[in-house]
Motif scaffolding. Sequence first.
Motif, PDB file in Angstrom:
ATOM      1  N   ILE A  52      48.642 -84.451  55.962  1.00  0.00           N
ATOM      2  CA  ILE A  52      47.453 -83.696  56.347  1.00  0.00           C
ATOM      3  C   ILE A  52      46.882 -84.390  57.564  1.00  0.00           C
ATOM      4  O   ILE A  52      46.887 -85.618  57.655  1.00  0.00           O
ATOM      5  CB  ILE A  52      46.413 -83.617  55.200  1.00  0.00           C
ATOM      6  N   ARG A  53      46.415 -83.601  58.511  1.00  0.00           N
ATOM      7  CA  ARG A  53      45.768 -84.184  59.682  1.00  0.00           C
ATOM      8  C   ARG A  53      44.643 -83.269  60.116  1.00  0.00           C
ATOM      9  O   ARG A  53      44.668 -82.062  59.872  1.00  0.00           O
ATOM     10  CB  ARG A  53      46.763 -84.444  60.803  1.00  0.00           C
ATOM     11  N   GLY A  54      43.661 -83.864  60.748  1.00  0.00           N
ATOM     12  CA  GLY A  54      42.515 -83.092  61.213  1.00  0.00           C
ATOM     13  C   GLY A  54      41.511 -83.986  61.903  1.00  0.00           C
ATOM     14  O   GLY A  54      41.694 -85.202  62.013  1.00  0.00           O
ATOM     15  N   ASN A  60      36.088 -88.256  64.590  1.00  0.00           N
ATOM     16  CA  ASN A  60      37.074 -89.166  64.000  1.00  0.00           C
ATOM     17  C   ASN A  60      38.199 -88.379  63.347  1.00  0.00           C
ATOM     18  O   ASN A  60      37.967 -87.374  62.684  1.00  0.00           O
ATOM     19  CB  ASN A  60      36.418 -90.085  62.969  1.00  0.00           C
ATOM     20  N   GLY A  61      39.423 -88.878  63.509  1.00  0.00           N
ATOM     21  CA  GLY A  61      40.594 -88.186  62.993  1.00  0.00           C
ATOM     22  C   GLY A  61      41.000 -88.648  61.612  1.00  0.00           C
ATOM     23  O   GLY A  61      40.647 -89.735  61.167  1.00  0.00           O
ATOM     24  N   ILE A  62      41.770 -87.791  60.961  1.00  0.00           N
ATOM     25  CA  ILE A  62      42.334 -88.074  59.642  1.00  0.00           C
ATOM     26  C   ILE A  62      43.820 -87.764  59.723  1.00  0.00           C
ATOM     27  O   ILE A  62      44.219 -86.736  60.262  1.00  0.00           O
ATOM     28  CB  ILE A  62      41.714 -87.170  58.550  1.00  0.00           C
ATOM     29  N   PRO A  93      38.004 -79.028  60.337  1.00  0.00           N
ATOM     30  CA  PRO A  93      39.328 -78.414  60.405  1.00  0.00           C
ATOM     31  C   PRO A  93      40.454 -79.384  60.067  1.00  0.00           C
ATOM     32  O   PRO A  93      40.446 -80.544  60.481  1.00  0.00           O
ATOM     33  CB  PRO A  93      39.436 -77.973  61.871  1.00  0.00           C
ATOM     34  N   PHE A  94      41.450 -78.887  59.318  1.00  0.00           N
ATOM     35  CA  PHE A  94      42.621 -79.662  58.932  1.00  0.00           C
ATOM     36  C   PHE A  94      43.852 -78.774  59.023  1.00  0.00           C
ATOM     37  O   PHE A  94      43.747 -77.549  59.106  1.00  0.00           O
ATOM     38  CB  PHE A  94      42.481 -80.189  57.495  1.00  0.00           C
ATOM     39  N   GLU A  95      45.019 -79.394  58.984  1.00  0.00           N
ATOM     40  CA  GLU A  95      46.281 -78.675  58.885  1.00  0.00           C
ATOM     41  C   GLU A  95      47.264 -79.530  58.113  1.00  0.00           C
ATOM     42  O   GLU A  95      47.119 -80.751  58.039  1.00  0.00           O
ATOM     43  CB  GLU A  95      46.844 -78.323  60.265  1.00  0.00           C
ATOM     44  N   PRO A 107      53.581 -77.316  61.733  1.00  0.00           N
ATOM     45  CA  PRO A 107      52.175 -77.327  61.309  1.00  0.00           C
ATOM     46  C   PRO A 107      51.796 -76.006  60.643  1.00  0.00           C
ATOM     47  O   PRO A 107      52.336 -74.949  60.974  1.00  0.00           O
ATOM     48  CB  PRO A 107      51.414 -77.515  62.620  1.00  0.00           C
ATOM     49  N   SER A 108      50.865 -76.086  59.729  1.00  0.00           N
ATOM     50  CA  SER A 108      50.355 -74.884  59.063  1.00  0.00           C
ATOM     51  C   SER A 108      49.267 -74.256  59.927  1.00  0.00           C
ATOM     52  O   SER A 108      48.876 -74.800  60.956  1.00  0.00           O
ATOM     53  CB  SER A 108      49.764 -75.257  57.703  1.00  0.00           C
ATOM     54  N   SER A 109      48.768 -73.137  59.456  1.00  0.00           N
ATOM     55  CA  SER A 109      47.563 -72.609  60.083  1.00  0.00           C
ATOM     56  C   SER A 109      46.422 -73.577  59.754  1.00  0.00           C
ATOM     57  O   SER A 109      46.500 -74.363  58.809  1.00  0.00           O
ATOM     58  CB  SER A 109      47.254 -71.207  59.559  1.00  0.00           C
ATOM     59  N   THR A 110      45.394 -73.525  60.548  1.00  0.00           N
ATOM     60  CA  THR A 110      44.240 -74.387  60.305  1.00  0.00           C
ATOM     61  C   THR A 110      43.530 -73.937  59.035  1.00  0.00           C
ATOM     62  O   THR A 110      43.383 -72.745  58.783  1.00  0.00           O
ATOM     63  CB  THR A 110      43.260 -74.312  61.498  1.00  0.00           C
ATOM     64  N   PHE A 111      43.127 -74.897  58.236  1.00  0.00           N
ATOM     65  CA  PHE A 111      42.253 -74.599  57.099  1.00  0.00           C
ATOM     66  C   PHE A 111      41.053 -75.528  57.207  1.00  0.00           C
ATOM     67  O   PHE A 111      41.055 -76.492  57.981  1.00  0.00           O
ATOM     68  CB  PHE A 111      42.973 -74.730  55.743  1.00  0.00           C
ATOM     69  N   TYR A 112      40.013 -75.223  56.472  1.00  0.00           N
ATOM     70  CA  TYR A 112      38.770 -75.974  56.611  1.00  0.00           C
ATOM     71  C   TYR A 112      38.333 -76.548  55.272  1.00  0.00           C
ATOM     72  O   TYR A 112      38.411 -75.879  54.243  1.00  0.00           O
ATOM     73  CB  TYR A 112      37.655 -75.072  57.143  1.00  0.00           C
ATOM     74  N   LEU A 113      37.878 -77.785  55.328  1.00  0.00           N
ATOM     75  CA  LEU A 113      37.133 -78.344  54.204  1.00  0.00           C
ATOM     76  C   LEU A 113      35.671 -78.116  54.538  1.00  0.00           C
ATOM     77  O   LEU A 113      35.145 -78.699  55.502  1.00  0.00           O
ATOM     78  CB  LEU A 113      37.417 -79.839  54.039  1.00  0.00           C
ATOM     79  N   ASN A 114      35.046 -77.221  53.813  1.00  0.00           N
ATOM     80  CA  ASN A 114      33.629 -76.945  54.018  1.00  0.00           C
ATOM     81  C   ASN A 114      32.855 -77.945  53.166  1.00  0.00           C
ATOM     82  O   ASN A 114      32.627 -77.727  51.976  1.00  0.00           O
ATOM     83  CB  ASN A 114      33.290 -75.509  53.636  1.00  0.00           C
TER      84      ASN A 114
END
Length: 173
Positions: A52-54, A60-62, A93-95, A107-114
């Motif tokens: 997972i990255r975002g 700051n990145g993950i 935003p994450f993928e 990579p996947s489509s972007t998904f979000y952690l709200n």
Amino acid sequence: MLERPFSLDMVPGGVPLVIHISQYDSDQKIMLALFSSQGKLEVPQNDITAAIRGTKLDGNGISNSCTLSFENDVPIVTVQITKQMTAIAGLNPFEIVLKSGTRYELPSSTFYLNVKRAALDYDTVDSDSDIMEIIDVMSKADELISAAVAIEEAAEEIKKGGYAGQAEVEALE
């Protein structure tokens, strides 16, 4: 530990998945069943890793490894939520990225952690009741009394033995 199932489209640009989560939460796993909205998704079952990255809203990145498994040929990516993933409130935003060495990166489509803001900031000091303060003072008083008794006993031993420092002990009396 809470495990939450979702489906994630691997085709970029689709309707993004939004996962609601609380700030500072880390006791959850999200299980992402991968699919393709534009045909069959074929993912080799050997030598493939997932990550997972975002980027959080503070810049700051993950980038963390994930577990990849298959259920009836459907790839399932298991993401362990970390406190860093949920540290910043808002729509982060994450993928998911599937990798095979240096040859293959999907990579996947972007998904979000709200990330919903916590009612209590992580670094806020908890307020104690007055009763707890009294109990704390009383326990410290017991410690002080025990220390005073030990000092008196040590002073008596010094007097009996005539150790160096006897004059200072007698001066304290």
